[in-house]
Every structure is written in structure tokens, then in C-alpha cells.
Write a protein that holds these residues in place. Structure first.
Motif, PDB file in Angstrom:
ATOM      1  N   VAL A 146      -9.087  13.036  -5.537  1.00 39.86           N
ATOM      2  CA  VAL A 146      -9.017  11.573  -5.571  1.00 39.86           C
ATOM      3  C   VAL A 146      -7.840  11.076  -4.740  1.00 39.86           C
ATOM      4  O   VAL A 146      -7.956  10.097  -3.994  1.00 39.86           O
ATOM      5  CB  VAL A 146      -8.893  11.080  -7.033  1.00 39.86           C
ATOM      6  N   GLN A 147      -6.712  11.761  -4.832  1.00 38.96           N
ATOM      7  CA  GLN A 147      -5.527  11.370  -4.071  1.00 38.96           C
ATOM      8  C   GLN A 147      -5.792  11.424  -2.565  1.00 38.96           C
ATOM      9  O   GLN A 147      -5.362  10.549  -1.812  1.00 38.96           O
ATOM     10  CB  GLN A 147      -4.351  12.283  -4.427  1.00 38.96           C
ATOM     11  N   THR A 148      -6.501  12.458  -2.126  1.00 38.53           N
ATOM     12  CA  THR A 148      -6.813  12.601  -0.707  1.00 38.53           C
ATOM     13  C   THR A 148      -7.598  11.398  -0.197  1.00 38.53           C
ATOM     14  O   THR A 148      -7.289  10.835   0.858  1.00 38.53           O
ATOM     15  CB  THR A 148      -7.620  13.893  -0.458  1.00 38.53           C
ATOM     16  N   LEU A 149      -8.607  10.990  -0.938  1.00 37.94           N
ATOM     17  CA  LEU A 149      -9.432   9.854  -0.515  1.00 37.94           C
ATOM     18  C   LEU A 149      -8.643   8.544  -0.531  1.00 37.94           C
ATOM     19  O   LEU A 149      -8.839   7.687   0.330  1.00 37.94           O
ATOM     20  CB  LEU A 149     -10.665   9.737  -1.418  1.00 37.94           C
ATOM     21  N   LEU A 150      -7.739   8.387  -1.484  1.00 37.70           N
ATOM     22  CA  LEU A 150      -6.947   7.162  -1.561  1.00 37.70           C
ATOM     23  C   LEU A 150      -5.886   7.087  -0.465  1.00 37.70           C
ATOM     24  O   LEU A 150      -5.529   6.000  -0.003  1.00 37.70           O
ATOM     25  CB  LEU A 150      -6.266   7.055  -2.934  1.00 37.70           C
ATOM     26  N   GLN A 151      -5.375   8.236  -0.028  1.00 41.81           N
ATOM     27  CA  GLN A 151      -4.331   8.236   0.991  1.00 41.81           C
ATOM     28  C   GLN A 151      -4.889   8.223   2.416  1.00 41.81           C
ATOM     29  O   GLN A 151      -4.169   7.911   3.353  1.00 41.81           O
ATOM     30  CB  GLN A 151      -3.422   9.465   0.808  1.00 41.81           C
ATOM     31  N   ASP A 152      -6.167   8.538   2.563  1.00 38.79           N
ATOM     32  CA  ASP A 152      -6.809   8.514   3.870  1.00 38.79           C
ATOM     33  C   ASP A 152      -7.107   7.062   4.235  1.00 38.79           C
ATOM     34  O   ASP A 152      -7.865   6.378   3.551  1.00 38.79           O
ATOM     35  CB  ASP A 152      -8.109   9.335   3.825  1.00 38.79           C
ATOM     36  N   ASN A 153      -6.507   6.575   5.334  1.00 42.09           N
ATOM     37  CA  ASN A 153      -6.672   5.163   5.704  1.00 42.09           C
ATOM     38  C   ASN A 153      -8.120   4.798   6.038  1.00 42.09           C
ATOM     39  O   ASN A 153      -8.485   3.620   6.030  1.00 42.09           O
ATOM     40  CB  ASN A 153      -5.763   4.813   6.883  1.00 42.09           C
ATOM     41  N   HIS A 154      -8.972   5.775   6.299  1.00 39.33           N
ATOM     42  CA  HIS A 154     -10.384   5.495   6.574  1.00 39.33           C
ATOM     43  C   HIS A 154     -11.102   4.937   5.351  1.00 39.33           C
ATOM     44  O   HIS A 154     -12.172   4.329   5.469  1.00 39.33           O
ATOM     45  CB  HIS A 154     -11.100   6.764   7.054  1.00 39.33           C
ATOM     46  N   TYR A 155     -10.516   5.167   4.161  1.00 43.06           N
ATOM     47  CA  TYR A 155     -11.149   4.697   2.926  1.00 43.06           C
ATOM     48  C   TYR A 155     -10.417   3.509   2.298  1.00 43.06           C
ATOM     49  O   TYR A 155     -10.688   3.147   1.161  1.00 43.06           O
ATOM     50  CB  TYR A 155     -11.217   5.846   1.904  1.00 43.06           C
ATOM     51  N   ASN A 156      -9.488   2.906   3.060  1.00 53.60           N
ATOM     52  CA  ASN A 156      -8.704   1.796   2.514  1.00 53.60           C
ATOM     53  C   ASN A 156      -9.568   0.643   2.016  1.00 53.60           C
ATOM     54  O   ASN A 156      -9.286   0.027   0.993  1.00 53.60           O
ATOM     55  CB  ASN A 156      -7.716   1.272   3.556  1.00 53.60           C
ATOM     56  N   LYS A 157     -10.637   0.339   2.758  1.00 54.50           N
ATOM     57  CA  LYS A 157     -11.494  -0.795   2.386  1.00 54.50           C
ATOM     58  C   LYS A 157     -12.560  -0.395   1.370  1.00 54.50           C
ATOM     59  O   LYS A 157     -13.079  -1.242   0.650  1.00 54.50           O
ATOM     60  CB  LYS A 157     -12.162  -1.370   3.628  1.00 54.50           C
ATOM     61  N   PHE A 181     -12.197   1.952  -1.162  1.00 54.70           N
ATOM     62  CA  PHE A 181     -11.678   2.196  -2.506  1.00 54.70           C
ATOM     63  C   PHE A 181     -10.399   1.398  -2.742  1.00 54.70           C
ATOM     64  O   PHE A 181      -9.470   1.455  -1.939  1.00 54.70           O
ATOM     65  CB  PHE A 181     -11.369   3.684  -2.711  1.00 54.70           C
ATOM     66  N   ALA A 182     -10.372   0.670  -3.853  1.00 52.93           N
ATOM     67  CA  ALA A 182      -9.188  -0.120  -4.199  1.00 52.93           C
ATOM     68  C   ALA A 182      -8.186   0.694  -5.005  1.00 52.93           C
ATOM     69  O   ALA A 182      -6.979   0.516  -4.877  1.00 52.93           O
ATOM     70  CB  ALA A 182      -9.592  -1.365  -4.987  1.00 52.93           C
ATOM     71  N   ASN A 183      -8.679   1.600  -5.828  1.00 51.67           N
ATOM     72  CA  ASN A 183      -7.787   2.361  -6.699  1.00 51.67           C
ATOM     73  C   ASN A 183      -8.465   3.639  -7.182  1.00 51.67           C
ATOM     74  O   ASN A 183      -9.606   3.937  -6.800  1.00 51.67           O
ATOM     75  CB  ASN A 183      -7.361   1.512  -7.902  1.00 51.67           C
ATOM     76  N   MET A 184      -7.770   4.374  -8.037  1.00 51.17           N
ATOM     77  CA  MET A 184      -8.265   5.646  -8.550  1.00 51.17           C
ATOM     78  C   MET A 184      -9.582   5.467  -9.303  1.00 51.17           C
ATOM     79  O   MET A 184     -10.487   6.295  -9.192  1.00 51.17           O
ATOM     80  CB  MET A 184      -7.204   6.272  -9.469  1.00 51.17           C
ATOM     81  N   ARG A 185      -9.665   4.385 -10.057  1.00 48.86           N
ATOM     82  CA  ARG A 185     -10.882   4.141 -10.842  1.00 48.86           C
ATOM     83  C   ARG A 185     -12.106   4.007  -9.941  1.00 48.86           C
ATOM     84  O   ARG A 185     -13.183   4.514 -10.266  1.00 48.86           O
ATOM     85  CB  ARG A 185     -10.694   2.870 -11.673  1.00 48.86           C
ATOM     86  N   THR A 222       0.811  -1.226   0.000  1.00 48.64           N
ATOM     87  CA  THR A 222       0.000   0.000   0.000  1.00 48.64           C
ATOM     88  C   THR A 222       0.842   1.273   0.000  1.00 48.64           C
ATOM     89  O   THR A 222       0.302   2.370   0.000  1.00 48.64           O
ATOM     90  CB  THR A 222      -0.942   0.036   1.226  1.00 48.64           C
ATOM     91  N   LEU A 223       2.183   1.117   0.003  1.00 50.99           N
ATOM     92  CA  LEU A 223       3.057   2.287   0.075  1.00 50.99           C
ATOM     93  C   LEU A 223       2.847   3.227  -1.098  1.00 50.99           C
ATOM     94  O   LEU A 223       2.799   4.445  -0.942  1.00 50.99           O
ATOM     95  CB  LEU A 223       4.522   1.856   0.135  1.00 50.99           C
ATOM     96  N   TYR A 224       2.690   2.670  -2.300  1.00 50.46           N
ATOM     97  CA  TYR A 224       2.485   3.485  -3.492  1.00 50.46           C
ATOM     98  C   TYR A 224       1.014   3.550  -3.898  1.00 50.46           C
ATOM     99  O   TYR A 224       0.702   3.972  -5.008  1.00 50.46           O
ATOM    100  CB  TYR A 224       3.345   2.966  -4.645  1.00 50.46           C
ATOM    101  N   ARG A 225       0.135   3.164  -2.980  1.00 48.70           N
ATOM    102  CA  ARG A 225      -1.297   3.294  -3.223  1.00 48.70           C
ATOM    103  C   ARG A 225      -1.631   4.779  -3.317  1.00 48.70           C
ATOM    104  O   ARG A 225      -1.279   5.565  -2.437  1.00 48.70           O
ATOM    105  CB  ARG A 225      -2.082   2.653  -2.076  1.00 48.70           C
ATOM    106  N   GLY A 226      -2.314   5.166  -4.383  1.00 46.99           N
ATOM    107  CA  GLY A 226      -2.659   6.572  -4.561  1.00 46.99           C
ATOM    108  C   GLY A 226      -1.670   7.343  -5.415  1.00 46.99           C
ATOM    109  O   GLY A 226      -1.812   8.555  -5.577  1.00 46.99           O
ATOM    110  N   ILE A 227      -0.661   6.662  -5.986  1.00 44.52           N
ATOM    111  CA  ILE A 227       0.337   7.381  -6.781  1.00 44.52           C
ATOM    112  C   ILE A 227      -0.223   7.823  -8.136  1.00 44.52           C
ATOM    113  O   ILE A 227       0.257   8.781  -8.734  1.00 44.52           O
ATOM    114  CB  ILE A 227       1.613   6.536  -7.002  1.00 44.52           C
ATOM    115  N   GLY A 228      -1.265   7.137  -8.618  1.00 41.56           N
ATOM    116  CA  GLY A 228      -1.848   7.469  -9.919  1.00 41.56           C
ATOM    117  C   GLY A 228      -2.282   8.917 -10.050  1.00 41.56           C
ATOM    118  O   GLY A 228      -1.839   9.634 -10.970  1.00 41.56           O
TER     119      GLY A 228
END
Length: 283
Positions: free
Chosen positions: A121-132, A134-138, A60-66
Motif C-alpha cells: 500500500v505504501q508503494t502505491l501511495l508514494q508513487d506519483n503516478h497514483y496521486n490522483k 488514491f487519496a489515502n490508505m483506505r 503531500t510530504l507525509y502522504r503515505g505515512i499511515g
């Protein structure tokens, strides 16, 4: 815009070099940026933010890099390219050089705000509250596009505007001042040029990131919500102030790490930009 219709090869290269510099930078600095984001969002100490990421694992380190890769690639391209495209016609009108460059830089920074959806979109992907959730940017884009209005993509645009225009103006004017007064002799060692280009971007980037850090804190606070009423920047400031023990200094939680990241990041951007421009000129 009519101003972009007759760009020559050299002027288009400004867009290409800006994009390339941003891609190189994001690939190197994304993990640092993610630690800073957690500090902005939760007001936690550096060690706790780093431990949180470490516990989540490398996957998950590079999760949200898109989103930042796209957003920074396009925005830095716009920043350098638009600045160059606007300032030249203004200079041809015999307008004061500093004023024309200031206007061009301000417009270049403001143009970047059109890319706020990427930051959203990056904010939501990097916020751990949304880890489950959202899987990705799409996933994020699909949910926002189908369940909410288009304006949801622009939540938090006000602090983005407050940050982008002034920081771009500061960057270009200080950068040109540095290039004017720090001149290396023609026979100087090539390494000195590399050091100069890196440090010029690094110090200006670190200064801007510190000055406009509260804008980022407010942006992250506003964008961490999904759905519901939009809050004003004033209300966001009040919320953060209350949440962080009513201490103004807590608006700068994470600023040291952010300053370090910006120092490295903008040093890389400026160095990569200058070298990419030299490569294109030779070809």
C-alpha cells in the motif's frame, strides 16, 4: 504459536519497546525515506527526487505515512519481541548460543514478511503516478480488496523475504557482538551510553541497508504495478537492468541517501528501544 502463550511482563515489554521505537523513528525519517523511494522507483538523481517532492508541496510530504507507521510499528515489535521469545527456549535446550540466536533472528525477520501488504500500500501511495487515483490508505485497500484478489496485497513478497530474514540475523548478531566488546565503565558519563546505543544501531543499519538495497529496488519495481500478471524476481531484475541502461551500478541509485537514512533511522530505533526498555524496567 505455543511459544508465545506463557510470556511474562519482561518478555511482552520487548514487543512494546520495539513498537515505540519504530513510531518515533518513522515520524522523524519519513520525508527522507520518501525521497529515496522516488530514486528507487524512477532511478532519478537525489536533487531531482527532492525537487519533485518540493514541487508537490508540504500537504503531500507525509502522504503515505499511515502504512509505514503501522507496518514498522508492528514489524519492529515482532522483530524484537519474536527474537527474544524464540531465543530463550532455544538457549534452554543447550543449543550453541550463536546458532540459537541466529535461528531466532532469522525467524523474527521472516515473521515480518506477513506485513508485506503495508509495504504494498505504501508503494502505491508514494508513487506519483497514483496521486490522483488514491487519496489515502483506505482508498488503496478498498480498490485492491474489491477489484483484485487477496494475493495482490502480497505482490513483491519474494524480495521482502530475501531481505528480512538475513538482515534481521545480521542486525541481532552484530548488535550483540558490539554490546559484548564495547563496554562502558559503571561511572561513565550518561552521554557516552546514548552515543554508544545510537552508533551501534546506526552502523549496523547502514551496513544492512547497503547490502540488501537491491532487494528493495526489486520490491518497489514489482509493487509499482497494480493488476496484471505477477512477475518473478528474475524478470524484475532483468526489467530494472534494461530500464537503467544495462548498468548494474544503477541498481544502487539512491543507495547513498538510503545509507544515510538507515544510519539515522536504526540509530534512533536502537537508542529509543534501549531507553524505552529502561523506563519499563523502572516501572
Amino acid at each position: 504459536m505455543a511459544i508465545f502463550k506463557h510470556l511474562n511482563r519482561e518478555e511482552y515489554s520487548e514487543f512494546v519497546c520495539g513498537c515505540g521505537a519504530a513510531i518515533i523513528n518513522i515520524g522523524i525519517t519519513f520525508p527522507i525515506n520518501k525521497v529515496i523511494f522516488r530514486q528507487m522507483l524512477h532511478g532519478m538523481a537525489l536533487r531531482h527526487a527532492a525537487n519533485q517532492l518540493f514541487s508537490e508541496g508540504f500537504r503531500t510530504l507525509y502522504r503515505g505515512i499511515g502504512p509505514p507507521l503501522l507496518q514498522k510499528g508492528i514489524s519492529t515489535s515482532l522483530m524484537f519481541g519474536t527474537y527474544d521469545a524464540i531465543q530463550k527456549p532455544l538457549l534452554n535446550t543447550n543449543m550453541n548460543v550463536t546458532i540459537s540466536k541466529g535461528i531466532a533472528a532469522l525467524m523474527a525477520g521472516t515473521a515480518e514478511a506477513t506485513l508485506t501488504p503495508f509495504e504494498r500500500v505504501q508503494t502505491l501511495l508514494q508513487d506519483n503516478h497514483y496521486n490522483k487515483q488514491f487519496a489515502n490508505m483506505r482508498d488503496v485497500i478498498k480498490v485492491i480488496a474489491t477489484k483484485y484478489s487477496a494475493t495482490e496485497f502480497y505482490r513483491g513478497v519474494t524480495p521482502v523475504l530475501m531481505r528480512n530474514g538475513p538482515s534481521s540475523t545480521s542486525f541481532f548478531l552484530l548488535r550483540e557482538t558490539a554490546n559484548k566488546y564495547i563496554v562502558l565503565p559503571p561511572n561513565a558519563w550518561a552521554g557516552f551510553r546514548v552515543i554508544k546505543e545510537f552508533l551501534t544501531g546506526a552502523f549496523i543499519g547502514a551496513l544492512n541497508s547497503t547490502l540488501f538495497y537491491p532487494c528493495n529496488v526489486l520490491k518497489v519495481h514489482m509493487q509499482s504495478s497494480l493488476g496484471g500478471p505477477f512477475i518473478s524476481i528474475r524478470q524484475a531484475a532483468i526489467d530494472v537492468y534494461k530500464e537503467r541502461g544495462r548498468k548494474i551500478s544503477y541498481f544502487y541509485r539512491g543507495v547513498h541517501m538510503n545509507c544515510t537514512r538507515s544510519f539515522v533511522s536504526w540509530g534512533i530505533v536502537n537508542l529509543a528501544y534501549e531507553n524505552l526498555k529502561n523506563v519499563i524496567k523502572k516501572n
